[in-house]
Design an enzyme around this catalytic site. Structure first.
Site, PDB file in Angstrom:
ATOM      1  N   LEU A  21     -16.845  -9.769  -4.051  1.00 53.18           N
ATOM      2  CA  LEU A  21     -18.008  -9.253  -4.792  1.00 53.18           C
ATOM      3  C   LEU A  21     -17.931  -9.648  -6.265  1.00 53.18           C
ATOM      4  O   LEU A  21     -18.913  -9.513  -7.000  1.00 53.18           O
ATOM      5  CB  LEU A  21     -18.045  -7.719  -4.685  1.00 53.18           C
ATOM      6  CG  LEU A  21     -18.306  -7.130  -3.298  1.00 53.18           C
ATOM      7  CD1 LEU A  21     -18.168  -5.614  -3.335  1.00 53.18           C
ATOM      8  CD2 LEU A  21     -19.701  -7.518  -2.804  1.00 53.18           C
ATOM      9  N   THR A  67      -6.843 -13.321  -6.689  1.00 49.22           N
ATOM     10  CA  THR A  67      -6.783 -12.335  -5.614  1.00 49.22           C
ATOM     11  C   THR A  67      -5.834 -12.814  -4.522  1.00 49.22           C
ATOM     12  O   THR A  67      -5.133 -13.823  -4.702  1.00 49.22           O
ATOM     13  CB  THR A  67      -8.213 -11.983  -5.123  1.00 49.22           C
ATOM     14  OG1 THR A  67      -8.123 -10.898  -4.210  1.00 49.22           O
ATOM     15  CG2 THR A  67      -8.895 -13.162  -4.444  1.00 49.22           C
ATOM     16  N   LYS A  71      -1.520 -13.400  -6.222  1.00 50.64           N
ATOM     17  CA  LYS A  71      -1.253 -12.600  -7.423  1.00 50.64           C
ATOM     18  C   LYS A  71       0.198 -12.723  -7.923  1.00 50.64           C
ATOM     19  O   LYS A  71       0.448 -12.681  -9.119  1.00 50.64           O
ATOM     20  CB  LYS A  71      -1.571 -11.130  -7.163  1.00 50.64           C
ATOM     21  CG  LYS A  71      -3.055 -10.846  -7.035  1.00 50.64           C
ATOM     22  CD  LYS A  71      -3.297  -9.356  -6.872  1.00 50.64           C
ATOM     23  CE  LYS A  71      -4.759  -9.085  -6.602  1.00 50.64           C
ATOM     24  NZ  LYS A  71      -5.074  -7.661  -6.578  1.00 50.64           N
ATOM     25  N   ALA A 130       3.467   0.218   0.440  1.00 51.41           N
ATOM     26  CA  ALA A 130       4.373  -0.314  -0.584  1.00 51.41           C
ATOM     27  C   ALA A 130       4.171  -1.822  -0.749  1.00 51.41           C
ATOM     28  O   ALA A 130       5.126  -2.579  -0.907  1.00 51.41           O
ATOM     29  CB  ALA A 130       5.820   0.011  -0.215  1.00 51.41           C
ATOM     30  N   GLY A 132       1.473  -4.966  -2.653  1.00 54.53           N
ATOM     31  CA  GLY A 132       1.077  -5.331  -4.010  1.00 54.53           C
ATOM     32  C   GLY A 132       0.195  -4.280  -4.677  1.00 54.53           C
ATOM     33  O   GLY A 132       0.405  -3.931  -5.849  1.00 54.53           O
ATOM     34  N   ARG A 153       5.511   2.210   6.066  1.00 55.48           N
ATOM     35  CA  ARG A 153       5.972   1.937   7.432  1.00 55.48           C
ATOM     36  C   ARG A 153       7.355   1.288   7.394  1.00 55.48           C
ATOM     37  O   ARG A 153       8.262   1.692   8.118  1.00 55.48           O
ATOM     38  CB  ARG A 153       4.955   1.015   8.112  1.00 55.48           C
ATOM     39  CG  ARG A 153       5.286   0.632   9.518  1.00 55.48           C
ATOM     40  CD  ARG A 153       4.221  -0.260  10.088  1.00 55.48           C
ATOM     41  NE  ARG A 153       4.053  -1.497   9.315  1.00 55.48           N
ATOM     42  CZ  ARG A 153       3.221  -2.469   9.641  1.00 55.48           C
ATOM     43  NH1 ARG A 153       2.433  -2.340  10.685  1.00 55.48           N
ATOM     44  NH2 ARG A 153       3.139  -3.556   8.907  1.00 55.48           N
ATOM     45  N   TYR A 215     -12.753  -0.599   0.183  1.00 50.16           N
ATOM     46  CA  TYR A 215     -14.073  -0.149  -0.253  1.00 50.16           C
ATOM     47  C   TYR A 215     -15.077  -0.028   0.884  1.00 50.16           C
ATOM     48  O   TYR A 215     -16.056  -0.734   0.962  1.00 50.16           O
ATOM     49  CB  TYR A 215     -14.640  -0.893  -1.476  1.00 50.16           C
ATOM     50  CG  TYR A 215     -14.508  -2.377  -1.545  1.00 50.16           C
ATOM     51  CD1 TYR A 215     -13.384  -2.947  -2.125  1.00 50.16           C
ATOM     52  CD2 TYR A 215     -15.511  -3.217  -1.083  1.00 50.16           C
ATOM     53  CE1 TYR A 215     -13.254  -4.309  -2.228  1.00 50.16           C
ATOM     54  CE2 TYR A 215     -15.397  -4.584  -1.184  1.00 50.16           C
ATOM     55  CZ  TYR A 215     -14.254  -5.116  -1.750  1.00 50.16           C
ATOM     56  OH  TYR A 215     -14.139  -6.461  -1.862  1.00 50.16           O
ATOM     57  N   GLY A 234     -12.657   2.498  -2.612  1.00 48.89           N
ATOM     58  CA  GLY A 234     -12.129   1.577  -3.616  1.00 48.89           C
ATOM     59  C   GLY A 234     -13.149   0.799  -4.438  1.00 48.89           C
ATOM     60  O   GLY A 234     -12.756  -0.026  -5.270  1.00 48.89           O
TER      61      GLY A 234
END
Ligand code: ATR
Length: 266
Positions: A21, A67, A71, A130, A132, A153, A215, A234
């Site tokens: 987006l 993204t 990253k 746990a 990024g 997990r 989101y 989100g």
């Protein structure tokens, strides 16, 4: 829009990136301030990331968002890192100038989104996951001096992050749920409607604020709402991280309503 020889180029680098987006709302932000710039998607083959990244720098592209799955790799290629990206170990915003500057605005996006609902100072927070995104969330919570409980997990990853950000590892979310004020899901569970729940969501209470970095209205958020809890997906986090990136590039603060309207009109 009119493209001229002076139009500046910004973009987002990822794989895949076509559903992002960011081009929608970042272009709206440029339009809002009549900045002569364009924001485009760059879908890069993971094997060619370094080449592509340094190519953008050489071409005089002014800045990019980074993204998944780049990253962490971007962190290694920047000449300068701000404190947050260096601790989080991931860069989501790059400013190309004489040097390559790396920033992380995911954590600010998370804080601003959550603070729309309530102040976080010294709150007790359960973080699921746990990866990024969890690192950015844990960094943000540590800035607010929250007491954080971390579940993942794969336990080794939870212990690794807990050490860096001062969280307490729990072996199951239900162990601590009664104690906490806020529950944050940073895992990818919920992306698909068929995903089984991480824990018994009937344990969620009215006092909880439940935040999902995904989101959309996930099963977690639906169940939490049914239990009377406040919920947030989100989208605001995504928009606020973009607003912060835009500020790093231009020094301008675009109002949330402007970028939200652009995304909602899709
Ligand atoms: P991101 O950058 O979005 O955080 P990531 O680094 O790949 O993505 O992290 C994904 C997170 O979702 C991890 O915490 C992962 O748990 P593991 O460390 O055990 O892999 C979590 N996750 C993914 N699928 C899951 C599942 N089916 N159940 C529980 N956790 C899951």
């Amino acid at each position: 829009m009119k493209i001229s020889g002076k139009t500046k180029v910004y973009g987002i680098v990822g794989y895949p990136v076509r559903h992002s987006l960011s081009p929608v709302f970042q272009n709206e932000a440029f339009k809002h301030f009549s900045v002569d710039a364009v924001y485009v998607p760059f879908e890069v083959n993971p094997e060619r990331f370094k080449e592509a990244f340094l190519g953008l720098y050489a071409l005089g592209v002014c800045g990019v968002n980074i993204t998944l799955p780049f990253k962490e790799k971007a962190c290694e290629l920047c000449h300068l890192l701000d404190e947050a990206s260096s601790l989080i170990g991931a860069v989501n915003t790059v400013k190309f100038g004489d040097k390559i500057e790396g920033y992380n605005t995911d954590w600010v996006g998370f804080l601003r989104a959550l603070k729309e609902e309530e102040e976080l100072k010294s709150k007790k927070v359960l973080v699921l996951g746990a990866g990024g995104t969890s690192r950015a969330v844990l960094y943000a919570l540590s800035q607010e001096e929250c007491k954080t409980y971390l579940w993942n997990r794969t336990k080794e990853k939870a212990y690794e992050l807990a050490k860096v950000f001062g969280a307490e590892v729990v072996s199951h979310p239900e162990e601590i749920i009664k104690e906490v004020d806020v529950i944050v899901n940073t895992t990818s569970v919920g992306l698909s409607d068929e995903d089984p729940p991480i824990f018994n969501y009937d344990k969620i209470e009215e006092k909880h604020l439940v935040f999902d970095v995904i989101y959309k209205d996930t099963l977690l958020l639906k169940r939490a709402r049914e239990r009377g809890a406040r919920v947030k997906d989100g989208l605001s986090m995504l928009l606020y991280q973009g607003i912060e990136s835009f500020k790093i590039w231009t020094g301008l603060e675009v109002p949330l309503e402007v970028v939200k309207r652009a995304v909602m009109s899709l």
